[in-house]
Design an enzyme around this catalytic site. Sequence first.
Site, PDB file in Angstrom:
ATOM      1  CG  HIS A 171      38.904  40.532  49.675  1.00  0.00           C
ATOM      2  ND1 HIS A 171      39.042  40.427  48.314  1.00  0.00           N
ATOM      3  CD2 HIS A 171      39.994  39.907  50.210  1.00  0.00           C
ATOM      4  CE1 HIS A 171      40.159  39.808  48.026  1.00  0.00           C
ATOM      5  NE2 HIS A 171      40.756  39.456  49.155  1.00  0.00           N
ATOM      6  CG  ASP A 175      43.399  32.142  50.406  1.00  0.00           C
ATOM      7  OD1 ASP A 175      43.444  32.979  49.495  1.00  0.00           O
ATOM      8  OD2 ASP A 175      44.041  31.062  50.378  1.00  0.00           O
ATOM      9  CE1 TYR A 207      39.082  38.608  37.199  1.00  0.00           C
ATOM     10  CE2 TYR A 207      40.992  38.119  38.563  1.00  0.00           C
ATOM     11  CZ  TYR A 207      39.632  38.072  38.351  1.00  0.00           C
ATOM     12  OH  TYR A 207      38.818  37.482  39.282  1.00  0.00           O
TER      13      TYR A 207
END
Length: 258
Positions: A171, A175, A207
Amino acid sequence: MQQLKRSIEKKKAELDRLRPLRPDALRNLVHYYDVELTYTSNAIEGNTLTHRETAELIEHGITVGGKPLRDHLEAEDHYQAVRWMRELASRDTPFGETTVTELHRRIVARSKPEIAGFYSDHTRRIAGSAVVFPNPRKIPELMDAFGRGLETAPLSPASAFETHFRLTAIHPFSDGNGRTARLLMNLMLLRGGYAPVAVRPEDRARYLDALEQASLVDDLVPFQTLMHERLDATLEAYLNAFRDALPGPSERDRPPAS
């Protein structure tokens, strides 16, 4: 899963036999699925444009009154990123960490230019999830290793789906992580001769749950299963579209124009 993988390889082999299509037919198919990839990838992240509104914006520049400007910018950005991804997939150029940052830069180029292509320097969390992402200070090191692994990763569906998960687990961006991971996954699938996979709005809960389970209990099976199912269904759709685009018997027998 093994039966699913056999089905995928059988369909890919049939798809390879149908290639190459006429350029005009291929352009139409590619454009249709690129709009689909843009709509679905943005929709599962909360973009409010419908499939038709996304197509109207991309094809005719028609905006929708009452919808946020950012939603329109996200659609335009994502479509351009898809086009770049397809161009890169058609080359032999190796890809690595800079590919990831360039995908991200294009995905948020106009909607969030201040973060485009830059790693986050603050803590990232997903509301309602127990997943904890790596400390931002570790991101450069993690992404360096991720990029080096990407350079030698096999171009198989399982590898593409694992790469998707690994990027979302790091991550690295403030965004656009999911959109970047899905395009990177599809870059690998296309380079390997497969079809790009769209994660539809109706797949969203399964998902996200599968990604969360992979992070929390180190179980990638539900995610791999879902994505293999989506690839199998997408290959079937591609095959049907390719068959429809093939010339009929009379057209095949017609001599080429001089």
